[in-house]
Design a protein around this motif. Structure first.
Motif, short mmCIF file in Angstrom:
data_model
loop_
_atom_site.label_atom_id
_atom_site.label_comp_id
_atom_site.label_asym_id
_atom_site.label_seq_id
_atom_site.Cartn_x
_atom_site.Cartn_y
_atom_site.Cartn_z
N ARG A 58 -5.16 -16.04 2.73
CA ARG A 58 -4.46 -17.56 2.95
C ARG A 58 -5.41 -18.27 3.75
NH1 ARG A 58 0.96 -17.68 1.94
NH2 ARG A 58 2.14 -15.96 1.68
N ARG A 59 -5.98 -17.40 4.97
CA ARG A 59 -7.15 -18.29 5.64
C ARG A 59 -8.04 -18.80 4.71
NH1 ARG A 59 -6.06 -14.02 9.26
NH2 ARG A 59 -8.20 -13.17 8.78
N ALA A 60 -8.43 -17.84 3.71
CA ALA A 60 -9.57 -18.37 2.91
C ALA A 60 -9.16 -19.37 1.83
CB ALA A 60 -10.34 -17.15 2.44
N GLY A 61 -7.94 -19.76 1.91
CA GLY A 61 -7.65 -20.94 0.89
C GLY A 61 -6.60 -20.49 -0.11
N TRP A 62 -6.26 -19.21 -0.24
CA TRP A 62 -5.50 -18.53 -1.16
C TRP A 62 -4.13 -19.36 -1.35
CZ3 TRP A 62 -1.94 -13.80 -1.48
CH2 TRP A 62 -1.49 -13.51 -2.65
N GLN A 63 -3.61 -19.98 -2.32
CA GLN A 63 -2.17 -20.48 -2.31
C GLN A 63 -1.32 -19.56 -2.98
OE1 GLN A 63 -1.92 -23.90 -1.18
NE2 GLN A 63 -4.04 -23.43 -0.31
N ALA A 64 -0.31 -19.22 -2.14
CA ALA A 64 0.50 -18.14 -2.48
C ALA A 64 2.02 -18.40 -1.99
CB ALA A 64 0.01 -16.61 -2.16
N PRO A 65 3.09 -17.84 -2.71
CA PRO A 65 4.27 -18.10 -1.97
C PRO A 65 4.55 -17.43 -0.58
CG PRO A 65 4.39 -17.05 -4.04
CD PRO A 65 3.01 -16.91 -4.05
N ASP A 66 5.44 -17.90 0.14
CA ASP A 66 5.57 -17.32 1.68
C ASP A 66 5.84 -15.73 1.64
OD1 ASP A 66 5.42 -19.93 2.55
OD2 ASP A 66 7.63 -20.25 2.86
N ASP A 67 6.40 -15.21 0.63
CA ASP A 67 6.85 -13.78 0.70
C ASP A 67 5.56 -13.23 -0.17
OD1 ASP A 67 7.40 -14.73 -1.83
OD2 ASP A 67 9.28 -13.68 -2.03
N ALA A 68 4.57 -13.51 -0.20
CA ALA A 68 3.30 -13.03 -1.10
C ALA A 68 2.96 -11.81 -0.23
CB ALA A 68 2.19 -13.91 -1.03
N ALA B 293 -2.85 -8.16 -5.52
CA ALA B 293 -3.56 -7.37 -6.54
C ALA B 293 -3.36 -7.89 -7.81
CB ALA B 293 -2.96 -5.89 -6.44
N ALA B 294 -2.20 -8.57 -8.22
CA ALA B 294 -2.07 -9.17 -9.56
C ALA B 294 -2.87 -10.34 -9.51
CB ALA B 294 -0.51 -9.57 -9.61
N ALA B 295 -3.10 -10.99 -8.51
CA ALA B 295 -3.79 -12.18 -8.66
C ALA B 295 -5.39 -11.96 -8.80
CB ALA B 295 -3.68 -12.97 -7.55
N ALA B 296 -5.82 -10.64 -8.14
CA ALA B 296 -7.26 -10.17 -8.16
C ALA B 296 -7.40 -9.71 -9.45
CB ALA B 296 -7.51 -9.25 -7.33
N LEU B 297 -6.40 -9.00 -10.34
CA LEU B 297 -6.63 -8.49 -11.69
C LEU B 297 -6.71 -9.79 -12.69
CD1 LEU B 297 -4.16 -5.51 -11.50
CD2 LEU B 297 -6.72 -5.43 -11.65
N ALA B 298 -5.95 -10.83 -12.10
CA ALA B 298 -6.02 -12.03 -13.21
C ALA B 298 -7.39 -13.02 -12.87
CB ALA B 298 -4.94 -12.86 -12.79
N PRO C 23 -8.59 -13.62 -3.97
CA PRO C 23 -7.92 -12.16 -4.09
C PRO C 23 -8.76 -11.00 -4.45
CG PRO C 23 -6.33 -13.60 -4.99
CD PRO C 23 -7.74 -14.47 -4.85
N LEU C 24 -9.99 -11.49 -5.21
CA LEU C 24 -10.84 -10.34 -5.36
C LEU C 24 -11.73 -10.12 -4.23
CD1 LEU C 24 -11.83 -11.60 -9.04
CD2 LEU C 24 -11.20 -9.18 -8.37
N GLU C 25 -12.01 -11.08 -3.61
CA GLU C 25 -12.83 -10.83 -2.19
C GLU C 25 -12.11 -10.26 -1.06
OE1 GLU C 25 -15.74 -10.89 0.43
OE2 GLU C 25 -15.93 -11.12 -1.49
N ALA C 26 -10.76 -10.54 -1.16
CA ALA C 26 -9.95 -9.65 -0.21
C ALA C 26 -9.97 -8.34 -0.53
CB ALA C 26 -8.70 -10.07 -0.38
N PHE C 27 -10.09 -7.87 -1.70
CA PHE C 27 -9.92 -6.34 -2.19
C PHE C 27 -11.34 -5.78 -1.99
CE2 PHE C 27 -5.75 -6.57 -3.78
CZ PHE C 27 -5.15 -5.54 -3.47
N ASP C 28 -12.35 -6.59 -2.21
CA ASP C 28 -13.91 -6.21 -1.95
C ASP C 28 -14.09 -5.95 -0.44
OD1 ASP C 28 -16.47 -5.84 -3.62
OD2 ASP C 28 -17.09 -7.16 -1.75
N ARG C 29 -13.28 -6.89 0.26
CA ARG C 29 -13.71 -6.52 2.05
C ARG C 29 -12.89 -5.34 2.19
NH1 ARG C 29 -11.15 -9.34 5.25
NH2 ARG C 29 -12.65 -9.57 7.04
N ALA C 30 -11.68 -4.98 1.69
CA ALA C 30 -11.09 -3.93 2.12
C ALA C 30 -11.62 -2.72 1.57
CB ALA C 30 -9.32 -4.01 1.50
N GLY C 31 -12.07 -2.63 0.55
CA GLY C 31 -12.82 -1.38 -0.16
C GLY C 31 -14.13 -1.30 0.72
N ARG C 32 -14.90 -2.18 1.15
CA ARG C 32 -15.95 -1.86 1.98
C ARG C 32 -15.62 -1.29 3.34
NH1 ARG C 32 -17.40 -7.35 0.74
NH2 ARG C 32 -17.41 -8.03 2.56
N ALA C 33 -14.58 -1.70 4.06
CA ALA C 33 -14.20 -1.35 5.38
C ALA C 33 -13.60 0.04 5.23
CB ALA C 33 -12.80 -2.31 5.65
N VAL C 34 -13.00 0.13 4.07
CA VAL C 34 -12.47 1.73 3.99
C VAL C 34 -13.67 2.67 3.80
CG1 VAL C 34 -11.10 3.38 2.54
CG2 VAL C 34 -10.13 1.19 3.15
#
Length: 299
Positions: A189-199, A205-210, A215-226
């Motif tokens: 959201r802070r990076a500019g993703w437009q999503a419903p309030d209950d996202a 993940a669905a947005a990243a797969l699309a 969202p792709l960068e959010a998962f990339d950041r998460a994977g790098r952290a893990v």
């Protein structure tokens, strides 16, 4: 004498119980939401539903932490009404004369996967649950390792960003602040993703797969952290395997590809050449199976 073990998995959102046979199969199970206040009655209810008239050879308890396996108490972060709650002795009072074992839910997840899931055959491994938070547990030399108080292996609180965001643990920059599902959504959201309030992480993940970039960068950041957290734990404990499960991990290669890519960069010691990452196989039953294994290993 019965061969069934009662397994109890206590968490901030659900309380689950199951009867588990000697091969790790769940014979009968039940789960209820964790009440916001005083969840003990819910524990008794779900245990009674599962046990019915069955005799049990022992009881294994997996609990959200922090736990104190010496004192037998639990202080789950998301259950503020329980601080140093005597869970082991309270459960033992329901089953006089039956051995009762307690461990953190991360340890039990790792032990369950080691016994019956993706960790079979490994001697030294870490199990991770990447979900609302990032939990973990260690199996070393084939046995669960909880450390001095039972909290060893809490890999979600390995620091991966020295100047990162505050964490619920009181620290900063923990892996959980990057890879926990709600934190991933907040970052997007802070990076500019437009999503419903209950996202949530599933929608992310669905947005990243699309193919959506943020969202792709959010998962990339998460994977790098893990991946960085796994690399650190592997270097310290000489691990051969990391088993990763949880709701965020259900996104598959969105998370696993950056984990493996990061390990190529950060797990450079020669003794880590064979370090492997696998997807967990037991799903929501891992903690229950691991709780039962606590009893099996001491009998």
């Amino acid at each position: 004498m019965t061969d069934l073990v009662l397994a109890l998995d206590f968490g901030g959102t659900k309380i689950a119980a199951a009867l588990v046979d000697p091969l790790g199969a769940v014979v009968r199970s039940s789960r209820v939401p964790t009440p916001a206040v005083d969840p003990w009655d819910a524990v008794v209810s779900v245990v009674s539903t599962v046990v019915q008239d069955s005799a049990v050879a022992g009881v294994g308890i997996a609990s959200a932490g922090p736990v104190d396996t010496v004192a037998g108490t639990v202080s789950p972060i998301n259950v503020p009404s329980w601080r140093a709650f005597p869970l082991r002795s309270s459960v033992a009072a329901l089953f006089p004369g039956v051995p009762v074992e307690l461990a953190g839910d991360g340890v039990c997840m790792a032990l369950g996967e080691h016994w019956c899931g993706a960790g079979q055959g490994a001697r030294d491994m870490v199990g991770l649950v990447v979900s609302t938070g990032v939990g973990g547990g260690l199996v070393l030399d084939g046995r669960p390792f909880g450390g001095r108080t039972g909290n060893a292996g809490h890999i979600g609180h390995v620091v991966v960003e020295a100047d990162g965001l505050p964490c619920s643990c009181g620290g900063r920059g923990c892996a959980e602040t990057v890879a926990g599902g709600p934190r991933m959504v907040e970052w997007a959201r802070r990076a500019g993703w437009q999503a419903p309030d209950d996202a949530d992480a599933a929608l992310l993940a669905a947005a990243a797969l699309a193919g959506e970039e943020i969202p792709l960068e959010a998962f990339d950041r998460a994977g790098r952290a893990v991946g960085m957290a796994i690399a650190g734990a592997a270097a310290v404990c000489d691990l051969e395997l990391a088993v990763v499960g949880g709701g965020v991990a259900q996104a598959g290669e969105l998370l696993f590809e950056p984990i493996r890519r990061t390990l190529k960069t950060h797990a450079g010691l020669s003794y880590l050449d064979g370090l492997e990452v696998r997807a967990a196989e037991l799903g929501g039953e891992a903690g229950l199976v691991g709780a039962a294994a606590l009893v099996r290993q001491v009998r």
